[in-house]
Structure formats: C-alpha cells, structure tokens
Design an enzyme around this catalytic site. Sequence first.
Site, PDB file in Angstrom:
ATOM      1  N   GLU A 203     108.433 111.003  39.224  1.00 57.34           N
ATOM      2  CA  GLU A 203     109.055 110.343  38.061  1.00 57.34           C
ATOM      3  C   GLU A 203     107.994 109.958  37.024  1.00 57.34           C
ATOM      4  OE1 GLU A 203     112.055 107.386  39.135  1.00 57.34           O
ATOM      5  OE2 GLU A 203     113.266 108.961  40.026  1.00 57.34           O
TER       6      GLU A 203
ATOM      7  N   GLU B  63     115.330 113.877  44.809  1.00 55.30           N
ATOM      8  CA  GLU B  63     115.988 112.578  44.994  1.00 55.30           C
ATOM      9  C   GLU B  63     117.403 112.721  44.445  1.00 55.30           C
ATOM     10  OE1 GLU B  63     114.102 108.933  43.703  1.00 55.30           O
ATOM     11  OE2 GLU B  63     112.118 109.733  44.179  1.00 55.30           O
TER      12      GLU B  63
HETATM   13  O1  AHR Z   1     114.863 106.123  45.635  1.00 55.81           O
HETATM   14  C1  AHR Z   1     114.535 104.929  44.996  1.00 55.81           C
HETATM   15  C2  AHR Z   1     113.728 105.152  43.733  1.00 55.81           C
HETATM   16  O2  AHR Z   1     114.483 105.858  42.820  1.00 55.81           O
HETATM   17  C3  AHR Z   1     112.465 105.964  43.874  1.00 55.81           C
HETATM   18  O3  AHR Z   1     111.392 105.218  44.288  1.00 55.81           O
HETATM   19  C4  AHR Z   1     112.246 106.462  42.479  1.00 55.81           C
HETATM   20  O4  AHR Z   1     111.532 107.671  42.468  1.00 55.81           O
HETATM   21  C5  AHR Z   1     113.639 106.551  41.909  1.00 55.81           C
HETATM   22  O5  AHR Z   1     113.734 105.965  40.662  1.00 55.81           O
END
Ligand code: AHR
Length: 492
Positions: free
Chosen positions: A177, A296
């Site tokens: 991110e 994610e």
């Molecule tokens: O999964 C939780 C968080 O969500 C992670 O740390 C981040 O990469 C995303 O914003």
Amino acid sequence: MASNTANVRIYLNEHIARINPNIYGYFSEHLGRCIYEGTWVGKDSPIPNTDGIRNDVIEALKKMKPPVVRWPGGCFADDYHWGDGIGPKESRPRTINVYWGQVIDNNEFGTHEFIKFCRLIGAEPYICGNVGSGSPRELRNWVEYCNFPGDSTLARKRAENGDPEPFKVRYWGVGNENWGCGGNFAPEDYAAEYRRFSTFMFNFKDAPLYLIACGPSGNDPNWTHRFFEKLGWYRHINGFSAHYYCGSAGTATEYTVDQWYQLIHRASLMEDLVVQQRAIMDGYDPKRNIGLIVDEWGTWHPPAPGQVPQFLWQQNTLRDALVAALTLDVFNRHADKVVMANIAQTINVLQAVILTEGPKMLVTPTGHVYAMYAQHQGATALRIAFESESISVGNTSLFGLAGSASLKDNRLFMTVVNPNADTPVETTISLGDGRARSASATVLTHGDIHAHNTFESPNTLEPFEVNIPADGAIFNYTFPPASVTAISVLLG
Ligand code: AHR
C-alpha cells in the site's frame, strides 16, 4: 416456498487456463490476534503446539489446502525490520506495532517461525518487504538471509539460527500500500522506488524470485496507468497487486435483507476490478507476462462491541461465506490473468477463516468455503454461462445465480452462489456434448441469513453432502436460498 428458475451451461471444451492454486491464498499480519495467540502461542504454552505454532490451527488450515501465505503485513510490513525477528528470543527487541494499537511486539514470531508455519500447513511463504521505512539494502539482505545457499555472513547467521538450508522464498512483495501506509507515494515515485529496490533483489541458486509490485487501492485506474507509464521498459516484475475490501452493510452479524444484498453486490464488483485492471495492464504488457494479484481482499465490518477496535476482530456469517465464494468464482473465471489472491486475514482479523479464543478454535463459514472450493486448485477453468433472474439492489441489479467451473481429468467441478435470501433456484445444468455419470454436492446454507459459528456453538454452519441424480448431458438441481454449493460431476 416460491422458486426462481435458471439455466447453466458449461462449455467443457472452452478452457480458460489452469487455476493457479495461489488464488486460494491467505494473508497473516502482526495485527490484533492473528499472529500472537491465533498462530503463535510459544513452545511453553499449555495450548498444544508444534514449535510454538498451534496444532489445532495447523490441522484446520491443512483441510483448506492453503497454497501460500503473505506475511508480515499489511501496514505492519511498512514499519517492520526483519533483523528484529531473528536470533535468540530473549534478545529480540520489543518494538511498537505503530499501525495496530501501538501494542508491543516482542518479535518472538519472525522469519524462521513464519517459514516453519508455512511448512507445517504445506503453504509457500510470500514475504512482503518494507519499502516505506526500509532501505534497498535491508530488503536485499533479507533475500540473501532467506535464500543464499553459499557461505556468506548472512547465510551463516541463518544456519546459526537453526536453518542451514536456504528457505528458497519465491514470492516477495516490493512494498505494501505504497499509496498509503507504505509511504504515501505518488504512483510515479513508487515506480521509481520499485525499480530501485527490486534492482537489488537477486535470484540465488535454485531460488528465482517472483516480485510483486504494489497495485491500486480498489479499482483505481489512475495508479495503474501512472505506475506502468513510469515503470517503462523495466521488467524485473512478475505480479501487480490490487487491494479491495468490500466493506460492510449493517454490522458483521446484524443486517437487513437489503443490507445482505448490498454487501454481496459490493463484493461482486471484484469482477469489474479484475476486468478493468487487466485491460489496463494489457496495454503495457500485451504478452501478459505480469500476473494480476489481489493480495488483500474481503469484508471489513464495524468494530465488534467489547473488542479492541484497532485489532479488527469481526464475526463471520453466512453472508461472509457468500462473499468469499463469489469472489473466488471471479478469480477462477479470470484464471488466465489472476495468479494469486490472499484473503484478509487468516485468523482473528477481518474476514478470518479461523477464530480462536484462548485454547478454543472454530472454523468460520468463510473457512468452510475454502475447503469446499479446494478442488478448483490446479484444475482447468472452463467457460460457464448463467441465465438467471437478477435481483434489484437499489438502482442496480445483482446476479440471481453465479459461479465457476473447472475440469481435472474426467471430473467436472462447479461452484455456485445463490444470493437470493429466501428463494430457491430450480436450475437446469447442461454439459453440451459431455455426459454426467454421477454427481454430488456439498452445500453451505442455513435458514437464518445471519447464521454464524460461536465458541458455544461452533458447528452451526457446516457444509453437508447431497446426492444429485445425474445421468446424461442435462441434469437438474435446486440451489437453496442463501447458499454456496460445490458440485462434483464424474463425466463418462
Ligand atoms: O488488512 C488490514 C490492513 O488493510 C492492512 O494492514 C493494510 O495493508 C490494509 O489497509
């Protein structure tokens, strides 16, 4: 009970691609109770463990056939320094988990423990490197520490710490991110950082790296265009990873029927993300050498009462199971481009497949979906077409039935989601030139759309088996309301 009707046609000769097992991957972060308590309890714990890793969790995960686990974050990775997590436990520093509650991490779970965990559950490790607050040298050295088979100082250190043989870690994230907690970069600046960091990530003997760049937040075309524009000719890149959380509607366990549909609809937008992102990528990578990854994804519900908000613990209902199923079906249908996906997260955080509380453990409805879908791993994705009555959700509409199909040897496997909260769907399934000799289904459903598993009642939602009379090119099946179904067909 009134029913809807639908037709499903499976094109046995229209092969999309092999379904990369890594689509069924997981994400484990140092966040709340995912690693500490959920995975790692330490060797001296009264909770039965293997070298500090919970035995109940190992056994439960093995049933889901986990191919790959991403670690140590997430945002945690953007402030993680791997050197803190090696060597004698008593001399590891106590660091602050700045993003997740500013709790102390004693670093008992580090690189060796992560590799051990992966080996115990049969998964490949995927390490996310620190670009945000780390240096190219630090990441370069982590690769050497893990993978160098020779006699360097770092390889010797790995051996002193218990592992003379290189770990051969293949999957490496070059940041996380980086548009946000990973450094707040503009896409051009991150592309420049990507080139610089990855230049020093070397392939060592028998350990070629698969490097993954940080992709957009959701389906953001701007990040993707500008990243690839700036990346230019540079091709030390194998994967490009988007993150997509569909959020919530209501809370994890309390929602109306409208909110049930709203969340399922939001989850179904994963298809738009994949279609649009892959189209942009094709413009810069027409030979399709770079895989699309979603490392994610999942639901993100409001903080549960009585839980620490920063620990992102949430319950997991039948609705989450449908979200998981329809998302995995999207990835299967795009098996020619999607090479990996990692649900957020494995244990006790967000859309977890497992929940623990002290010595207790349960498999969530989402975890059951992973076990039900495992047969798709490594099979050939087939084209499948649904004709169903769509459902109105506000100003838009939701599919009335959706799914994916795959073929391995003479076994056809299809997975189907019926999102109708209270309407079964009587379906005619046609195999074209193919013939079914026998068929059976595994079904996850419940009369209450809010159903979930608790420590008092851990088996409220469990899949059950159904025999399907099938003989010939066409057979019928009624998908129950609010259900996920996996149908295995022996072709003859
Ligand atoms: O999964 C939780 C968080 O969500 C992670 O740390 C981040 O990469 C995303 O914003």
